[in-house]
Design a protein around this motif. Structure first.
Motif, short mmCIF file in Angstrom:
data_model
loop_
_atom_site.label_atom_id
_atom_site.label_comp_id
_atom_site.label_asym_id
_atom_site.label_seq_id
_atom_site.Cartn_x
_atom_site.Cartn_y
_atom_site.Cartn_z
N ILE A 11 0.88 -1.17 0.00
CA ILE A 11 0.00 0.00 0.00
C ILE A 11 0.91 1.21 0.00
O ILE A 11 1.80 1.32 0.83
CB ILE A 11 -0.90 0.03 1.24
CG1 ILE A 11 -1.86 -1.14 1.21
CG2 ILE A 11 -1.67 1.34 1.32
CD1 ILE A 11 -2.65 -1.30 2.47
N GLY A 12 0.70 2.09 -0.94
CA GLY A 12 1.52 3.29 -0.94
C GLY A 12 1.99 3.68 -2.32
O GLY A 12 1.34 3.39 -3.32
N ASN A 59 1.11 5.32 -7.51
CA ASN A 59 0.55 4.34 -6.58
C ASN A 59 1.04 2.94 -6.93
O ASN A 59 1.11 2.59 -8.12
CB ASN A 59 -0.97 4.36 -6.62
CG ASN A 59 -1.56 5.61 -6.03
OD1 ASN A 59 -1.04 6.14 -5.05
ND2 ASN A 59 -2.63 6.10 -6.61
N SER A 66 -9.00 1.64 -5.46
CA SER A 66 -8.58 0.98 -4.22
C SER A 66 -7.10 1.13 -3.91
O SER A 66 -6.56 0.37 -3.12
CB SER A 66 -8.94 -0.51 -4.26
OG SER A 66 -8.14 -1.18 -5.19
N SER A 67 -6.44 2.11 -4.49
CA SER A 67 -5.00 2.25 -4.28
C SER A 67 -4.64 2.61 -2.84
O SER A 67 -3.50 2.44 -2.43
CB SER A 67 -4.42 3.30 -5.24
OG SER A 67 -5.00 4.56 -4.99
N LYS A 68 -5.60 3.08 -2.07
CA LYS A 68 -5.34 3.42 -0.67
C LYS A 68 -6.18 2.56 0.28
O LYS A 68 -6.39 2.92 1.42
CB LYS A 68 -5.63 4.90 -0.45
CG LYS A 68 -4.67 5.82 -1.19
CD LYS A 68 -5.05 7.28 -1.03
CE LYS A 68 -4.09 8.22 -1.67
NZ LYS A 68 -3.69 7.97 -3.01
#
Length: 152
Positions: A11-12, A59, A66-68
């Motif tokens: 994630i990030g 990302n 939904s990248s975060k």
């Protein structure tokens, strides 16, 4: 369980300089990484120009919805050859982890299993004070002469 825990790390964002070789000169071939989706390459080249003076970020999960979010989208992305970092993409290509990645991508209980993995990781003894360090760069230990960033 390696790949279940691995999701927390992905994630990030990543700086273009960390994967730019995959876009322009993979393994000094003068060509992009053949394991990366061509549409993704074209898109990333817009953000990560070859001779850019600014090290922009993208990302790690290329699904904009939904990248975060902690979900299984990352696994679906790498199954589609849309991994930003080569080490992430290798999870879906390597014979030892490919079937696990496919199972996670197809699973209906990702959140439960991810939660269980996080509980296990929570049991790891954390180093505090001068026993540990917060890395300036996650891919390398800090130089010995660096002053600790924080004391807990």
């Amino acid at each position: 369980m390696y790949t279940w825990r691995y999701r927390g790390h992905t994630i990030g964002i990543a700086h273009c300089s960390l994967f730019q070789d995959r876009l322009y000169n993979f393994q000094n071939s003068g060509k992009p990484d053949p394991t990366m989706d061509a549409t993704l390459i074209a898109s990333l080249r817009i953000t990560c120009a070859q001779n850019a003076t600014v090290d922009r970020t993208v990302n790690l999960d290329q699904n904009p919805l939904s990248s975060k979010v902690i979900d299984k989208s990352f696994y679906n992305q790498i199954m589609l050859r849309r991994g930003i970092l080569q080490i992430d993409q290798q999870l879906a290509l390597d014979g030892l982890t490919k079937s696990k990645v496919a199972a996670i991508a197809a699973s209906s209980d990702f959140n439960t299993k991810f939660g269980q993995a996080m509980v296990k990781m929570g049991a790891i003894q954390v180093l505090t004070g001068t026993q540990g360090e917060i890395r300036k760069s996650c891919r390398a230990i800090n130089p010995q002469n660096m002053i600790p960033i924080i004391n807990i």
